[in-house]
Motif scaffolding. Structure first.
Motif, mmCIF file in Angstrom:
data_model
loop_
_atom_site.group_PDB
_atom_site.id
_atom_site.type_symbol
_atom_site.label_atom_id
_atom_site.label_comp_id
_atom_site.label_asym_id
_atom_site.label_seq_id
_atom_site.Cartn_x
_atom_site.Cartn_y
_atom_site.Cartn_z
ATOM 1 N N LYS A 237 70.265 102.878 48.085
ATOM 2 C CA LYS A 237 69.699 103.904 48.966
ATOM 3 C C LYS A 237 70.707 105.007 49.214
ATOM 4 C CE LYS A 237 71.696 104.123 52.074
ATOM 5 N NZ LYS A 237 73.167 104.542 52.140
ATOM 6 N N PRO A 238 70.331 106.205 49.649
ATOM 7 C CA PRO A 238 68.940 106.647 49.745
ATOM 8 C C PRO A 238 68.369 106.869 48.357
ATOM 9 C CG PRO A 238 70.417 108.490 50.180
ATOM 10 C CD PRO A 238 71.276 107.256 50.036
ATOM 11 N N LEU A 239 67.092 107.127 48.314
ATOM 12 C CA LEU A 239 66.398 107.185 47.039
ATOM 13 C C LEU A 239 67.125 108.138 46.084
ATOM 14 C CD1 LEU A 239 63.874 106.036 45.728
ATOM 15 C CD2 LEU A 239 62.597 108.012 46.561
ATOM 16 N N CYS A 240 67.392 109.355 46.549
ATOM 17 C CA CYS A 240 68.202 110.265 45.740
ATOM 18 C C CYS A 240 68.695 111.417 46.602
ATOM 19 C CB CYS A 240 67.461 110.735 44.495
ATOM 20 S SG CYS A 240 65.799 111.328 44.819
ATOM 21 N N HIS A 241 69.048 112.534 46.009
ATOM 22 C CA HIS A 241 69.731 113.573 46.775
ATOM 23 C C HIS A 241 68.839 114.746 47.154
ATOM 24 C CE1 HIS A 241 69.649 114.947 42.739
ATOM 25 N NE2 HIS A 241 70.375 116.005 42.947
ATOM 26 N N THR A 242 67.695 114.882 46.498
ATOM 27 C CA THR A 242 66.776 115.966 46.883
ATOM 28 C C THR A 242 65.353 115.426 46.917
ATOM 29 O OG1 THR A 242 66.255 116.702 44.645
ATOM 30 C CG2 THR A 242 68.217 117.685 45.662
ATOM 31 N N ARG B 73 57.310 90.583 48.991
ATOM 32 C CA ARG B 73 56.895 91.991 49.160
ATOM 33 C C ARG B 73 57.650 92.690 50.289
ATOM 34 N NH1 ARG B 73 52.398 92.900 46.118
ATOM 35 N NH2 ARG B 73 51.043 91.118 45.634
ATOM 36 N N LEU B 74 58.445 91.942 51.026
ATOM 37 C CA LEU B 74 59.240 92.581 52.087
ATOM 38 C C LEU B 74 60.330 93.485 51.528
ATOM 39 C CD1 LEU B 74 59.626 89.666 54.655
ATOM 40 C CD2 LEU B 74 58.223 91.719 54.864
ATOM 41 N N VAL B 75 60.631 93.333 50.256
ATOM 42 C CA VAL B 75 61.654 94.203 49.661
ATOM 43 C C VAL B 75 61.189 95.655 49.716
ATOM 44 C CG1 VAL B 75 62.980 94.702 47.602
ATOM 45 C CG2 VAL B 75 62.280 92.361 48.088
ATOM 46 N N PRO B 76 62.014 96.538 50.264
ATOM 47 C CA PRO B 76 61.636 97.950 50.281
ATOM 48 C C PRO B 76 61.454 98.486 48.865
ATOM 49 C CG PRO B 76 63.481 97.546 51.763
ATOM 50 C CD PRO B 76 63.288 96.295 50.957
ATOM 51 N N GLY B 77 60.548 99.452 48.721
ATOM 52 C CA GLY B 77 60.264 100.008 47.395
ATOM 53 C C GLY B 77 60.200 101.526 47.447
ATOM 54 N N ILE B 78 59.394 102.050 46.571
ATOM 55 C CA ILE B 78 59.360 103.511 46.448
ATOM 56 C C ILE B 78 58.833 104.168 47.723
ATOM 57 C CG2 ILE B 78 57.032 103.648 45.394
ATOM 58 C CD1 ILE B 78 60.150 105.686 44.368
ATOM 59 N N PRO C 272 68.479 108.139 35.848
ATOM 60 C CA PRO C 272 68.452 106.824 35.186
ATOM 61 C C PRO C 272 67.279 105.966 35.659
ATOM 62 C CG PRO C 272 70.355 107.017 36.671
ATOM 63 C CD PRO C 272 69.746 108.357 36.580
ATOM 64 N N ALA C 273 66.981 106.025 36.946
ATOM 65 C CA ALA C 273 65.872 105.200 37.423
ATOM 66 C C ALA C 273 64.588 105.563 36.695
ATOM 67 C CB ALA C 273 65.705 105.377 38.932
ATOM 68 N N ILE C 274 64.346 106.869 36.544
ATOM 69 C CA ILE C 274 63.136 107.315 35.843
ATOM 70 C C ILE C 274 63.161 106.842 34.388
ATOM 71 C CG2 ILE C 274 61.957 109.387 34.977
ATOM 72 C CD1 ILE C 274 62.847 110.756 37.656
ATOM 73 N N ALA C 275 64.287 106.986 33.757
ATOM 74 C CA ALA C 275 64.379 106.600 32.351
ATOM 75 C C ALA C 275 64.074 105.112 32.164
ATOM 76 C CB ALA C 275 65.777 106.919 31.815
ATOM 77 N N PHE C 276 64.631 104.266 33.001
ATOM 78 C CA PHE C 276 64.388 102.828 32.838
ATOM 79 C C PHE C 276 62.948 102.468 33.195
ATOM 80 C CE2 PHE C 276 69.025 102.789 32.733
ATOM 81 C CZ PHE C 276 69.259 101.884 31.704
ATOM 82 N N LEU C 277 62.448 103.091 34.242
ATOM 83 C CA LEU C 277 61.040 102.838 34.576
ATOM 84 C C LEU C 277 60.144 103.240 33.413
ATOM 85 C CD1 LEU C 277 60.995 104.111 38.276
ATOM 86 C CD2 LEU C 277 60.593 101.747 37.532
ATOM 87 N N ASN C 278 60.444 104.386 32.830
ATOM 88 C CA ASN C 278 59.647 104.834 31.689
ATOM 89 C C ASN C 278 59.755 103.870 30.512
ATOM 90 O OD1 ASN C 278 58.821 107.003 33.138
ATOM 91 N ND2 ASN C 278 60.187 108.506 32.146
ATOM 92 N N ALA C 279 60.887 103.216 30.422
ATOM 93 C CA ALA C 279 61.067 102.240 29.348
ATOM 94 C C ALA C 279 60.504 100.869 29.719
ATOM 95 C CB ALA C 279 62.551 102.121 29.008
ATOM 96 N N GLU D 56 59.733 113.218 41.748
ATOM 97 C CA GLU D 56 59.661 112.853 40.317
ATOM 98 C C GLU D 56 59.813 111.353 40.136
ATOM 99 O OE1 GLU D 56 61.833 114.931 37.210
ATOM 100 O OE2 GLU D 56 62.148 116.577 38.667
ATOM 101 N N LEU D 57 60.762 110.823 40.867
ATOM 102 C CA LEU D 57 60.985 109.390 40.772
ATOM 103 C C LEU D 57 59.757 108.624 41.270
ATOM 104 C CD1 LEU D 57 62.600 106.840 40.341
ATOM 105 C CD2 LEU D 57 63.985 107.400 42.334
ATOM 106 N N GLU D 58 59.159 109.145 42.330
ATOM 107 C CA GLU D 58 57.961 108.499 42.853
ATOM 108 C C GLU D 58 56.865 108.474 41.790
ATOM 109 O OE1 GLU D 58 55.939 110.695 45.941
ATOM 110 O OE2 GLU D 58 55.153 108.862 46.852
ATOM 111 N N ARG D 59 56.688 109.614 41.123
ATOM 112 C CA ARG D 59 55.670 109.672 40.067
ATOM 113 C C ARG D 59 55.963 108.649 38.970
ATOM 114 N NH1 ARG D 59 55.454 115.201 41.370
ATOM 115 N NH2 ARG D 59 57.230 115.681 40.032
ATOM 116 N N ALA D 60 57.230 108.587 38.583
ATOM 117 C CA ALA D 60 57.598 107.640 37.521
ATOM 118 C C ALA D 60 57.346 106.202 37.954
ATOM 119 C CB ALA D 60 59.073 107.833 37.137
ATOM 120 N N ALA D 61 57.675 105.916 39.181
ATOM 121 C CA ALA D 61 57.504 104.548 39.668
ATOM 122 C C ALA D 61 56.029 104.176 39.704
ATOM 123 C CB ALA D 61 58.123 104.401 41.054
ATOM 124 N N LYS D 62 55.202 105.130 40.124
ATOM 125 C CA LYS D 62 53.775 104.829 40.213
ATOM 126 C C LYS D 62 53.148 104.717 38.822
ATOM 127 C CE LYS D 62 52.959 106.305 44.897
ATOM 128 N NZ LYS D 62 52.505 107.363 45.830
#
Lengths: 382, 382, 382, 382
Positions: free
Chosen positions: D108-113, D350-355, D93-100, D119-125
């Motif tokens: 957290k944590p970011l995901c399970h693998t 910017r102190l909020v943690p991100g990708i 879902p995170a990737i889908a919304f970022l793509n949209a 993949e999520l990192e790529r989408a976020a960037k």
């Protein structure tokens, strides 16, 4: 609940401390929607506050009188108002809204004089609308648990009550610097006959009666104004005698360096004790006589149903002041919705302090001031 | 010091609590040697005690009168005696030894009646021998540092004094079970006119005067005996007014479940506060106004010369009750040796409480009891 | 016991820290009399120390060799010696006195090399004399209670052991200033192959094994010397695996600002936990799973017989480091007197650490240093 | 800000813990309005949740795919979504919304693998939308102050980092009872390769890197599953080496009875230390070397601007977990509004943690698991 409760606010414009607290408290459990307000007597500040608070311009009023009139006439008018002005401006708006059939949440103490309090009491009793007083420390889960434990006999008949509320922010003459919070609190015209006694002593007093279930029958109070030029007490020491036989002490101070909001209650009975401190609110120490003291933690083992009901998150994730304040809003919401729905409220929602606790506080202030003037002689609370 | 000080003891036979404490205190710094004693009025217990304590049989006396007579006549007779009997048996032996020119270390309170106290005071003033009273909490390093800090103005003029000494061991009627410690402490004939006030209230009172350097001018005391059948107070609440303008509260209790020896003092002045608790004696919290509170630890940074002088081991290795008690013995040893050597004692050694502090304690007891009988009216300490 | 035990001392001249501690410990319960010593290799200091300590001039020796020879030949010779020199001077005198049939109390760690330790072990096993090692933290009443609770299954099989001993006194290069304590502890020739690991890590290790009853089977250690120029570790982080299945961590540091002697142990088992901290030694926190944590206080409710036996004064009057240290002397006294009297010692007296614990500590040091050199690989303790 | 930010939610239906937390956090500062959600894969629960949450029926979606499609097409569609599902349902879902083009707040944590994470990192960037990860402990005011103090050199170069996060709720096999929270967290398919390490170890790891400003270069981890039958670690001990030269330890556990959420960080540098504990979050202990420790309290003296900015109420009124969580929402709101308004965000936001922090956490998990499988050998975090 089919829709959020429509909330108005009297006072609490930009820069005010307690107004912001009330708004967060109202928002936390998502049962209220702030739709109107007379946030300030200064029109510019009122307008700016409304805008920042997402209140529609036509419901940002220049006075509480205008607000009461207009809102009472709207089909979507406010159902409840929060009165968060200085003490001398509590009674009049509260009475007006009660008379208009609108519920009232009033900041403590009830007001600035016993006469005004009596008028407000009459209005509250005459109105079909409800009245709540934000003695917010009663919203802490473990305060409620302490009350229940005492009521259920966990420590036996209460013998000793030690309650204190020291602060330090008035250690110097802050009011001389123009600081607003200090200015009105040290001004008899706006604060009433008492300083620290009204501002924080009432909290300590309320907490003691709330937890013990005993009422203070009489007190002897030694009031002092340590800071040169200060007209109201900034420190008070009191002996207490409770109607159930307990004896106690109450200390409130605004000139005790190192203390922030160090409200603390210790209650000892025939076979046990309980200790709670506001700055560590997620802990209740239970000391059964001749057993090892137990650390009861909010949400943890030993925490009761009543505490769980006033909690939002699991043990070990600290809750604080805002959550406890919100609990009063949540409970009062249940009372309001119960009226809407024509059903009795949840019994727990009745823990919210109301007009009776407000009158107790006013009598406490009056007794403490009288005693202080009489050299700390005993004065009955009637 | 060329040889250890020759010490005798009155009371403190097998099974007594405070006698053993005095002996450890005397031994800790190796400045005393216990050489004689009238440990018990029961001859068998007296003999057995002497043997266990390595005291020669011919110096194990059947009465303090016999001991005073014999020891005063020996070239190697005791130089000092410790009087560790119940309160009603303090004055007579103390007077006898003082009259014989033998120094006296007396357990607190001074004695059981004000009349007896006055006789003892006269004897102490008339004698060339020295007199020490073991208000042992004044021996704690950080208590002494607190006193010095107040005297040097670290917190400004003292305004507020909160002192308390709660215990719980008399929560039930322990005296009915025949427990010895409880029996004499709750018996007016042996304890005097006060119960908790004399036993522990005096410690709290002494600590407050010791640290603040102010004297209590008057007090209003609410005394209670919560346990049915008890003849002396087991709880007392007091308002205090100090001669330097401070106001305070004193609470002592022996019926507060969960409290062991929870003596605690908090002092607040114009620009700072100090907090100390007997159960965490290696910590002094200093709260300068508008600065972050500082944790001063015995032996650590911020600990002063005066604290170091009353210390034996480095920071972080906790010292406790016995070391504080020993400090009084160590200081009094310096006074005794100074007499031997015809030199002035070390100024710090004068911190040991003496006859004056003893008389203050007796006036405190009398004032508290009078006030209590008069419904907590104000009574001057004269 | 008919007479005090005759005690000699090796090291501990004026200005030494640990020698004074041993002497107070020996004195506290009045079971020892210091009658001889080789207090210093500097004759003047040795003489002055003896005089200050009330030791007769003819029993103030210039070397431990002379002392061993002379005292072994006296009918009133010392029965036991305390060895309180730096680590590299433990083994030789200890062996000599053991060979002379004189009991030995040795400061920790056992010595500076594993080879020397093995020799000492042989001597101890061959001698009819007794050997005690002052891992003094095992003398705390609540440490002993913790051990008993674990042994009796109060928390189930132990899974997790967190032990740490941070200090801060070597945060800067104190040894460069000529400070004696720092100088020998950071010098491989006098301290051995480890710095903080030997000085305090051994205490932490000993405490963990003492309380859990499990032995560390292997460890992985990351050693660091943070202060530039320091030759021995001043910080160590270790993973531990115990032979009973528990896993743990050990941290010791002498460069952690704010920490004095913050030895702390936490043990978690299948259905409960125990926490103890040396700086608050009168408290043991017991956390049964799914129950409210209990504060067990020395002398209070929940404190066991074993704790009471290692205690001198009632609850609420804090005991500290010296009392715990004295407990080892008291227990060892019972062992010594039992030999004198040909009876078995009190079982509790066997809690005093001896040669076996000393060898465990040496293996711990060796394993930690080896592991550290190998980049924190696992090393077995054999 | 002209209107509230339109928020959607993925997961968080009735009975879920963390979803409710996110909603309170979003509401606390009144900058968000929850307008859409796919709260549950069960249609009835989804509908009921929406109704209870005042979300319009037509915006209560049966799947996040449907929600992404529909909301992206609405002019009043959500601007941001909170993803509060179990770990294995974060990335898609995170990737889908970022793509949209819709901002994402992800638990957290970011995901399970690690693959999904990449993949999520790529989408976020690739996306113009923003991404936030709720390592909520970084929202505590005094955690931020600690970070700032370290960055400004208040304690010098960091040498030692002790971080731990013990809990006790999985001490027994709670997952066997069907408890939902326990079930997914102990299931490799939903939680990923790690148990306690992923669930809470990542918080500890993130906190250590956040405060010290150093990155963990390598670690050696000893993972255990103490509860019989458990497939993922419930306890982990780690040695840490930081790229700036610091060394540290990390302990996380879900089987340590008595611990609720006892996250605690201690950092020691060349000339000072800092200590903070999540269960007492309003206190930061600062221990400058050779000075008395200072108690810095949120809102009090010594609290910095950065702490004040992350605070809502005055000192002494405790803030807790929800306020810290809300701080991340508040900061992220500023980032979102800055995008709306085409201005740079407030630097503090910017102190909020991100990708990036998310990827660090995933590498941490992978390294810890690898190390654990290799018997706690060192593994680089790359």
């Amino acid at each position: 609940m089919s829709g959020r409760i429509r909330l108005g606010m009297v006072g609490g414009g930009q820069g005010a401390f307690i107004g912001a607290v009330h708004r967060i408290a109202a928002r936390l459990d998502d049962q209220y929607e702030l739709v109107a307000g007379s946030f300030s007597s200064d029109p510019d500040r009122a307008r700016a506050s409304a805008s920042a608070l997402h209140v529609a311009p036509d419901r940002a009023y220049g006075s509480w009188q205008a607000m009461a009139a207009a809102e009472a006439g709207r089909p979507d008018g406010v159902e409840v108002v929060s009165v968060v002005t200085p003490n001398h401006l509590h009674a009049d708006p509260a009475i007006a809204f009660l008379n208009a059939g609108i519920h009232v949440i009033c900041d403590k103490p009830l007001c600035h004089t016993l006469d005004a309090a009596r008028e407000l009491e009459r209005a509250a009793k005459a109105s079909r609308a409800l009245f709540a007083l934000t003695h917010n420390y009663t919203g802490y889960p473990l305060v409620r648990q302490a009350r229940t434990m005492v009521a259920e006999g966990a420590i036996g008949t209460v013998r000793i009550v030690q309650v204190e509320y020291p602060q330090d922010w008035l250690t110097t003459s802050l009011e001389s610097t123009g600081q607003k919070q200090a200015a009105w609190r040290t001004d008899p015209a706006r604060s009433g006959a008492a300083g620290s006694v009204g501002d924080i002593g009432t909290h300590a007093f309320n907490l003691a009666e709330f937890v013990t279930g005993q009422r203070v029958g009489s007190l002897a109070a030694d009031l002092a104004a340590f800071v040169p030029g200060r007209r109201l007490d900034d420190n008070a020491h009191m002996l207490l005698r409770f109607d159930g036989g307990a004896r106690g002490m109450l200390w409130c101070s605004q000139v005790a360096p190192g203390n922030e909001n160090a409200l603390r209650l210790r209650v000892y009975g025939e076979f046990g004790g309980l200790e709670w401190a506001q700055e560590q609110p997620n802990l209740l120490v239970h000391t059964p006589f001749a057993e090892a003291p137990r650390m009861i933690r909010r949400g943890g083992a030993g925490a009761s149903f009543i505490a769980a009901q006033a909690s939002r998150i699991p043990a070990g994730h600290p809750e604080g002041y805002l959550e406890a304040f919100a609990q009063l809003y949540r409970d009062f919401a249940d009372q309001i919705v119960a009226v809407r729905e024509g059903r009795p409220p949840d019994p727990m929602s009745r823990l919210v302090p109301g007009i009776e606790e407000g009158m107790r506080g006013m009598r406490f202030i009056e007794a403490a001031v009288s005693s202080g003037q009489a050299g700390a002689g005993w004065v009955s609370l009637g």
